[in-house]
Design an enzyme around this catalytic site. Structure first.
Site, short mmCIF file in Angstrom:
data_model
loop_
_atom_site.label_atom_id
_atom_site.label_comp_id
_atom_site.label_asym_id
_atom_site.label_seq_id
_atom_site.Cartn_x
_atom_site.Cartn_y
_atom_site.Cartn_z
N ARG A 56 0.71 -1.25 0.02
CA ARG A 56 -0.20 0.06 0.12
C ARG A 56 0.84 1.17 0.00
O ARG A 56 1.89 1.20 0.84
CB ARG A 56 -0.90 0.22 1.24
CG ARG A 56 -1.68 1.31 1.68
CD ARG A 56 -2.76 1.56 2.55
NE ARG A 56 -4.00 0.72 1.76
CZ ARG A 56 -5.15 0.61 2.31
NH1 ARG A 56 -5.38 1.40 3.37
NH2 ARG A 56 -6.04 -0.05 1.78
N HIS A 101 -7.34 1.03 -6.63
CA HIS A 101 -7.53 0.16 -5.30
C HIS A 101 -8.25 -0.98 -5.96
O HIS A 101 -9.35 -1.34 -5.75
CB HIS A 101 -8.51 1.03 -4.50
CG HIS A 101 -8.35 0.30 -3.19
ND1 HIS A 101 -7.61 -0.75 -2.78
CD2 HIS A 101 -9.07 0.72 -1.94
CE1 HIS A 101 -7.74 -1.01 -1.56
NE2 HIS A 101 -8.72 -0.25 -1.01
N GLN A 145 -10.03 -3.58 -3.73
CA GLN A 145 -11.23 -2.94 -3.09
C GLN A 145 -12.52 -3.41 -4.30
O GLN A 145 -13.62 -3.95 -4.17
CB GLN A 145 -11.32 -1.85 -2.71
CG GLN A 145 -12.56 -1.46 -2.20
CD GLN A 145 -12.96 -2.00 -0.89
OE1 GLN A 145 -12.17 -1.98 0.08
NE2 GLN A 145 -14.31 -2.49 -0.96
N ASP A 160 -17.26 7.40 -1.42
CA ASP A 160 -15.83 7.19 -0.79
C ASP A 160 -15.29 8.60 -0.23
O ASP A 160 -16.34 9.44 -0.72
CB ASP A 160 -14.79 6.79 -1.98
CG ASP A 160 -13.32 6.33 -1.21
OD1 ASP A 160 -13.32 6.22 0.10
OD2 ASP A 160 -12.18 6.29 -2.12
N CYS A 176 -16.26 1.74 0.43
CA CYS A 176 -15.20 0.82 0.68
C CYS A 176 -14.72 1.03 2.28
O CYS A 176 -14.00 -0.07 2.67
CB CYS A 176 -14.04 1.41 -0.04
SG CYS A 176 -13.46 2.77 0.04
N ARG A 179 -13.72 -8.40 1.70
CA ARG A 179 -12.30 -8.23 1.32
C ARG A 179 -11.15 -9.47 1.69
O ARG A 179 -10.52 -9.69 0.96
CB ARG A 179 -11.63 -7.01 2.11
CG ARG A 179 -12.26 -5.67 1.44
CD ARG A 179 -11.62 -5.22 0.19
NE ARG A 179 -10.04 -5.38 0.37
CZ ARG A 179 -9.18 -4.49 0.62
NH1 ARG A 179 -9.78 -3.13 0.91
NH2 ARG A 179 -8.22 -4.62 0.44
#
Ligand code: CP
Ligand code: NVA
Length: 309
Positions: free
Chosen positions: A100, A127, A130, A223, A263, A291
Site C-alpha cells: 500500500r 484500489h 477493493q 468514498d 469501501c 475483502r
C-alpha cells in the site's frame, strides 16, 4: 518469466474473473485451505489501513501461510531505503508482496525489482483489491454484474479509477458524478471507452450532477472526499463536494432494490449519511467482510501456475 502480479484489475484477464470470484465464494463458505502452505507474504504499508491489513494477514493465515506486516515507519523504508532494494530483499524471504503506497509508479517499481508477485493494496491511482471485492459483492447480491447501472458519486480518486477500469473490462454502464476539478483520470476514461468499443457494450458518462447520476442507479458507490495523503486539502474539498452526500433523497432516486457500497472508512455526514450507511440498502459491512474472501482468491491467483510473460 515475470511473476504474476496484481497492480490493477486488468492484471487478471477478464475470462479468469468468474473463476476467481467463484473461488472467493467457496472460501467464504470453507474458510481454511492449505494453498499457501510454506509460503510467507510481506504486507508493506506506507499508509494507514484496517481492512486491507487485517484481511490479508488473516487471509494468509487461513490459507496456511505466514504474513509479515511492515510499516514504512517501522522499517528502513521511512529512512529512505529505495523501494527497489526493499523489493529485492523481500523477494529473498517472502513468496509475494502486498504494497500500500502513494504513486502507482512506486508499486510498479517494486514489482519490476521483485522476483515474486506483487499485489497493489491501494495506491493513489488504483484500489484493485477493493473494486474486485465490490464486483464480487454485486455478483453475490444480484447474481450478475452485467445489465446494471453503476453510479459513482464523489471524488475522481483511486476507487473511481478502478471502477472505470472495471467498466472497460466488463462492458459496464458507469456514471461518475464528480465536482469540477475532481474528475477521474482522463486517460483511463479514454482507455476504458476504447475497451468498451471493442467489446461492443458498456458506457462511461461523467457529470457534475450527482442527483441526475443517481437516477435509476442499481449500484451507488461513494468514498471519502479527501483520500490518504490529501488531509491538508480536506477543508477545501468539503466546500467543493457540497451536494455530493449520498443521503436518503439520493438513494430514493435510484432504482428499486438499489444497493449502496462504501469501501470504508466512512465519514458519516460528509460523503454519506449515517442512516444510509447503516440502513437497508447499504452492503458496506458485507463488502468489508468480502475483502477477506476476495483477497484470499487473489493471493491464490498470483501463486497459480502458468504466469503470464
Ligand atoms: N477499504 C480499505 O481499503 O480499507 P483500509 O484502508 O482500512 O484498508
Ligand atoms: N480513497 C481512499 C480509499 C481508502 C480505502 C483513500 O485512498 O484514502
Amino acid at each position: 518469466m515475470a511473476p504474476r502480479g496484481f497492480l490493477t484489475l486488468g492484471d487478471v484477464p477478464v475470462a479468469q474473473w468468474p473463476a476467481l470470484w467463484d473461488r472467493a465464494a467457496h472460501l467464504k463458505q470453507h474458510r481454511l485451505a492449505t494453498t499457501l502452505a510454506g509460503k510467507s507474504v510481506a504486507l508493506v504499508f506506507e499508509k494507514a489501513s484496517t481492512r486491507t491489513r487485517v484481511s490479508f494477514e488473516v487471509g494468509v493465515y487461513e490459507l496456511g501461510g505466514h504474513a509479515v506486516v511492515l510499516s514504512s515507519q517501522g522499517s528502513q523504508i521511512a529512512r529512505g531505503e529505495p523501494i527497489e532494494d526493499t523489493a529485492r530483499v523481500l523477494s529473498g524471504y517472502c513468496h509475494a508482496i502486498v504494497l500500500r503506497t502513494f504513486g502507482q509508479e512506486r508499486v510498479a517499481a517494486l514489482a519490476r525489482a521483485a522476483s515474486v508477485p506483487v499485489i497493489n493494496g491501494l495506491s493513489d491511482q488504483h484500489h484493485p483489491c477493493q473494486v474486485a471485492t465490490d464486483l464480487f459483492t454485486v455478483r453475490e447480491h444480484f447474481g450478475r454484474i452485467e445489465g446494471l447501472r453503476y453510479v459513482w458519486i464523489g471524488d475522481g480518486n483511486n476507487m473511481a479509477n478502478s471502477w472505470i477500469e472495471a467498466a472497460g473490462m466488463f462492458g459496464l454502464d458507469l456514471v461518475l458524478a464528480c465536482p469540477e476539478g475532481f474528475a477521474p483520470d482522463a486517460l483511463l476514461v479514454t482507455a476504458a471507452r476504447s475497451a468498451q468499443a471493442r467489446l461492443g457494450r458498456g458506457s462511461i458518462a461523467l457529470t457534475t450532477d450527482p442527483r441526475a447520476a443517481a437516477a435509476g442507479g442499481d449500484v451507488l458507490s461513494t468514498d471519502v472526499w479527501a483520500s490518504m495523503g490529501q488531509e491538508d486539502d480536506a477543508a477545501r474539498r468539503r466546500v467543493a463536494f457540497v451536494g455530493y452526500c449520498v443521503d436518503g433523497a439520493m438513494v430514493a432516486r435510484a432504482a428499486k432494490g438499489a444497493i449502496v457500497l462504501h469501501c470504508l472508512p466512512a465519514h458519516r455526514g460528509e460523503e454519506i449519511t449515517g442512516d444510509v450507511l447503516d440502513g437497508p440498502s447499504s452492503l458496506a459491512w458485507i463488502q468489508a467482510e468480502n475483502r477477506l474472501h476476495v483477497g484470499k482468491a487473489i493471493l491464490e491467483h498470483v501463486f497459480s501456475p502458468s504466469p503470464r510473460t
